[in-house]
Design a protein around this motif. Structure first.
Motif, mmCIF file in Angstrom:
data_model
loop_
_atom_site.group_PDB
_atom_site.id
_atom_site.type_symbol
_atom_site.label_atom_id
_atom_site.label_comp_id
_atom_site.label_asym_id
_atom_site.label_seq_id
_atom_site.Cartn_x
_atom_site.Cartn_y
_atom_site.Cartn_z
ATOM 1 N N THR A 87 0.815 -1.223 0.000
ATOM 2 C CA THR A 87 0.000 0.000 0.000
ATOM 3 C C THR A 87 0.842 1.264 0.000
ATOM 4 O OG1 THR A 87 -1.768 -1.174 1.161
ATOM 5 C CG2 THR A 87 -1.840 1.231 1.219
ATOM 6 N N TYR A 88 1.987 1.241 0.678
ATOM 7 C CA TYR A 88 2.863 2.411 0.681
ATOM 8 C C TYR A 88 3.340 2.761 -0.731
ATOM 9 C CZ TYR A 88 3.292 2.235 5.801
ATOM 10 O OH TYR A 88 3.044 2.269 7.150
ATOM 11 N N HIS A 89 3.386 1.772 -1.617
ATOM 12 C CA HIS A 89 3.891 1.985 -2.973
ATOM 13 C C HIS A 89 2.760 2.185 -3.977
ATOM 14 C CE1 HIS A 89 7.225 -0.926 -1.377
ATOM 15 N NE2 HIS A 89 7.284 0.270 -0.809
ATOM 16 N N GLN A 96 0.921 -1.740 10.068
ATOM 17 C CA GLN A 96 1.775 -2.224 8.981
ATOM 18 C C GLN A 96 1.193 -3.466 8.316
ATOM 19 O OE1 GLN A 96 3.873 0.055 8.270
ATOM 20 N NE2 GLN A 96 3.347 0.999 10.232
ATOM 21 N N THR A 116 7.129 3.728 5.840
ATOM 22 C CA THR A 116 6.886 3.806 4.394
ATOM 23 C C THR A 116 8.021 3.196 3.579
ATOM 24 O OG1 THR A 116 5.545 5.810 4.657
ATOM 25 C CG2 THR A 116 6.442 5.373 2.474
ATOM 26 N N SER A 117 9.256 3.454 3.966
ATOM 27 C CA SER A 117 10.403 2.969 3.169
ATOM 28 C C SER A 117 10.925 1.617 3.646
ATOM 29 C CB SER A 117 11.546 3.991 3.209
ATOM 30 O OG SER A 117 12.126 4.036 4.505
ATOM 31 N N ASN A 152 8.444 10.769 3.674
ATOM 32 C CA ASN A 152 8.438 9.320 3.854
ATOM 33 C C ASN A 152 8.391 8.613 2.509
ATOM 34 O OD1 ASN A 152 8.242 9.102 6.843
ATOM 35 N ND2 ASN A 152 6.331 10.193 6.534
ATOM 36 N N LEU A 153 7.462 9.045 1.651
ATOM 37 C CA LEU A 153 7.310 8.421 0.337
ATOM 38 C C LEU A 153 8.522 8.706 -0.547
ATOM 39 C CD1 LEU A 153 6.234 8.844 -2.847
ATOM 40 C CD2 LEU A 153 5.557 6.798 -1.602
ATOM 41 N N ASN A 173 -0.526 5.089 -1.326
ATOM 42 C CA ASN A 173 0.278 6.185 -0.777
ATOM 43 C C ASN A 173 1.294 6.724 -1.777
ATOM 44 O OD1 ASN A 173 -1.060 5.201 1.472
ATOM 45 N ND2 ASN A 173 0.626 5.593 2.861
ATOM 46 N N LYS A 180 -1.177 -2.304 5.799
ATOM 47 C CA LYS A 180 -0.501 -1.800 4.603
ATOM 48 C C LYS A 180 0.042 -2.931 3.736
ATOM 49 C CE LYS A 180 -0.802 2.624 5.694
ATOM 50 N NZ LYS A 180 -1.614 3.584 4.909
ATOM 51 N N ASN A 212 3.336 5.929 9.527
ATOM 52 C CA ASN A 212 3.912 6.277 8.218
ATOM 53 C C ASN A 212 5.441 6.291 8.215
ATOM 54 O OD1 ASN A 212 4.364 8.599 9.677
ATOM 55 N ND2 ASN A 212 3.194 9.954 8.338
ATOM 56 N N GLN A 253 1.585 10.480 -2.743
ATOM 57 C CA GLN A 253 1.892 11.460 -1.714
ATOM 58 C C GLN A 253 3.333 11.958 -1.877
ATOM 59 O OE1 GLN A 253 1.151 9.906 2.202
ATOM 60 N NE2 GLN A 253 -0.959 9.315 1.724
#
Length: 522
Positions: A139-141, A270, A338-339, A151-152, A144, A273, A335, A147
């Motif tokens: 989901t972060y990639h 997490q 994220t990485s 973080n992104l 999200n 995500k 968040n 954004q």
């Protein structure tokens, strides 16, 4: 049995999607083209749907769009790299919300490209493509990924750092260690949470047998020296500006909290995500169990065991270390991770059944594409239609264009000089600045320390508009001081909905007149 003659492929063998999924795992050139095509498709899918469905971006995007009005070696919350990244794309494409979606998703695309290159060092081209597909589902990639937050925007620099580190350990050239230091500095200058990565990968370096010599360890000192040199301009900025980024970091990690409870919430967040990649793995294992047993074959190329330790450290190390720190020392924010999952797709391949590579690749591509398209279209549908029909008010359907037009109209009616400055909370002032045809400078929360491009003299010469969202609650002293200087004030309402006249969004405004007539620079 050849999967190209199976009943499953005969059903849809004529479709482009089927041909794309039915790749030859022994054709490296074909797999290269397919990988680049998948990354390009992923970029277009999320970027275009975001542009079409969302009327306003995440708050961090808005923040970056007014920070870029001043170019410096640091900004109120973070180092300069994320803001410079947005600045580069705005310089090329213009200062608009959709440009931040492009900036975010190009960052994701470049991260996936580096993940592919790292994976090729460790596994077969077919499994490297599978790693890219699984990584893209996180989901972060994806959700999200539009954004433009620090973080992104740390994804690509972190991937570069991991790639340069692996190559340096494998090849032991001094110039590769210089690259490790420079990419590490870029990571750190995007966000200080890079320190977590340095600690985790430092442990990996110390435990890798290739580094157990004085000559090898000299490379580490070269990397540290290169990194320190690369950060000197930012260090000088910290000294000059009284270290606002460090003060912000202290504020973020401090506070009286129930550490164990917060760690549990952090981990649970997490898992949410990561749910798309978990679903993909469950579906893969289910479909393979139901498939014919004669599809099992000995042609799978096993990944290099030594480098899989690198993948394991990179995939789970940052999460473990952060959770450990959270149990006793620091406050945690979801968040921040994220990485952390850049290499999780490659790590997750250990749960992809060791079957014929053609069949495995075909299933991963099918499931990955299906999940990616479903999530992207569902997200766009919610923000582009459902949220309005249900009278929901996420910021993604905020009436940004109407706010910009109304602010311009009020300034034109009540002030004669150029509209140069807007003062207010980050969201309302930032959105007004971007959507106004005048593109005024922003003083967030009335704090000059967060607006290096604005000083009291400029306000005296040009005046300013103060915008207040009453729902934000009590105003800080800076905002109250500006409101007390205002000569004119009022309020207006605009519908927070594309189809209905409610709910209404209330805005209070005030205009500070210039103290010196005709002194504002055009």
């Amino acid at each position: 049995m050849n999967s190209s003659t199976s009943p499953e492929s005969n059903v849809s063998g004529n479709s482009k999607l089927s041909r794309f999924c039915n790749l030859d795992p022994n054709n490296a050139q074909q797999l290269k083209i397919a990988t680049l095509a998948y990354i390009g498709f992923n970029f277009l899918l999320w970027t275009v749907l975001a542009i079409l469905s969302q009327t306003a971006p995440h708050k961090d995007n808005v923040e970056e769009l007014f920070w870029i009005q001043h170019f410096d070696w640091g900004y109120p919350k973070f180092g300069p790299i994320s803001t410079w990244w947005v600045y580069a794309w705005v310089s090329l494409l213009g200062r608009s919300f959709w440009v931040t979606y492009v900036a975010g998703q190009i960052n994701v695309a470049l991260m996936l490209l580096v993940v592919w290159r790292i994976s090729l060092l460790i596994m077969s081209p077919a499994r490297a493509l599978m790693a890219v597909v699984l990584t893209s589902l996180i989901t972060y990639h994806s959700i999200n990924g539009i954004q433009a937050s620090s973080n992104l925007l740390q994804l690509f620099p972190t991937a570069l750092f991991l790639w340069s580190l692996l190559l340096a350990v494998r090849n032991q050239n001094w110039w590769r260690w210089v690259l490790v230091g420079v990419t590490g500095a870029i990571c750190l200058l995007t966000k200080y949470s890079a320190g977590i990565w340095f600690a985790v990968m430092g442990i990996w370096v110390l435990t890798d047998s290739r580094m157990h010599s004085l000559k090898a360890m000299k490379g580490v000192f070269i990397a540290i020296a290169a990194g320190v040199i690369a950060t000197i301009p930012h260090i000088l900025w910290l000294i000059r500006e009284n270290a606002p980024t460090i003060q912000y970091m202290r504020f973020q990690v401090s506070g009286e909290i129930n550490h164990m409870s917060q760690v549990a919430k952090f981990i649970a967040s997490q898992m949410g995500k990561l749910s798309p990649i978990i679903i993909a793995l469950l579906v893969l294992n289910f479909t393979f169990r139901r498939g014919p047993h004669d599809m099992m074959a000995p042609d799978v190329k096993i990944d290099q065991p030594k480098e899989m330790r690198f993948i394991a450290f990179a995939a789970i190390g940052p999460m473990l270390l952060t959770s450990l720190l959270g149990t006793a020392f620091i406050s945690l924010h979801a968040n921040w991770a994220t990485s952390y999952f850049i290499m999780l797709g490659a790590f997750a391949l250990r749960w992809v059944p060791l079957v014929n590579e053609r069949r495995a690749l075909k299933q991963v591509l099918r499931i990955g594409l299906a999940l990616n398209i479903t999530i992207a279209c569902g997200t766009a549908l919610y923000y582009g239609l459902v949220a309005d029909l249900m009278s929901k008010t996420p910021r993604a359907n905020f009436p940004a264009k109407q706010l910009g037009s109304k602010v311009d109209q009020i300034w034109k009616e009540h002030s004669e000089g150029p509209f140069k400055i807007v003062i207010g909370e980050t969201w309302i002032a930032g959105v007004a600045s971007v959507m106004s045809k005048h593109q005024p400078l922003v003083v967030p929360y009335g704090n000059y320390a967060e607006a290096a491009a604005v000083n009291p003299e400029l306000v005296r010469r040009c005046g300013a508009m103060v915008l207040v969202d009453p729902s934000e609650g009590k105003l800080n002293p800076n905002m109250r001081a500006f409101l007390e200087r205002a000569a004119k004030n009022g309020s207006f309402n605009i519908p927070w909905n594309r189809f209905k006249q409610k709910p209404l969004y209330e805005v209070n405004w005030a205009i500070i007149e210039p103290e010196i007539k005709n002194a504002c620079p055009q």
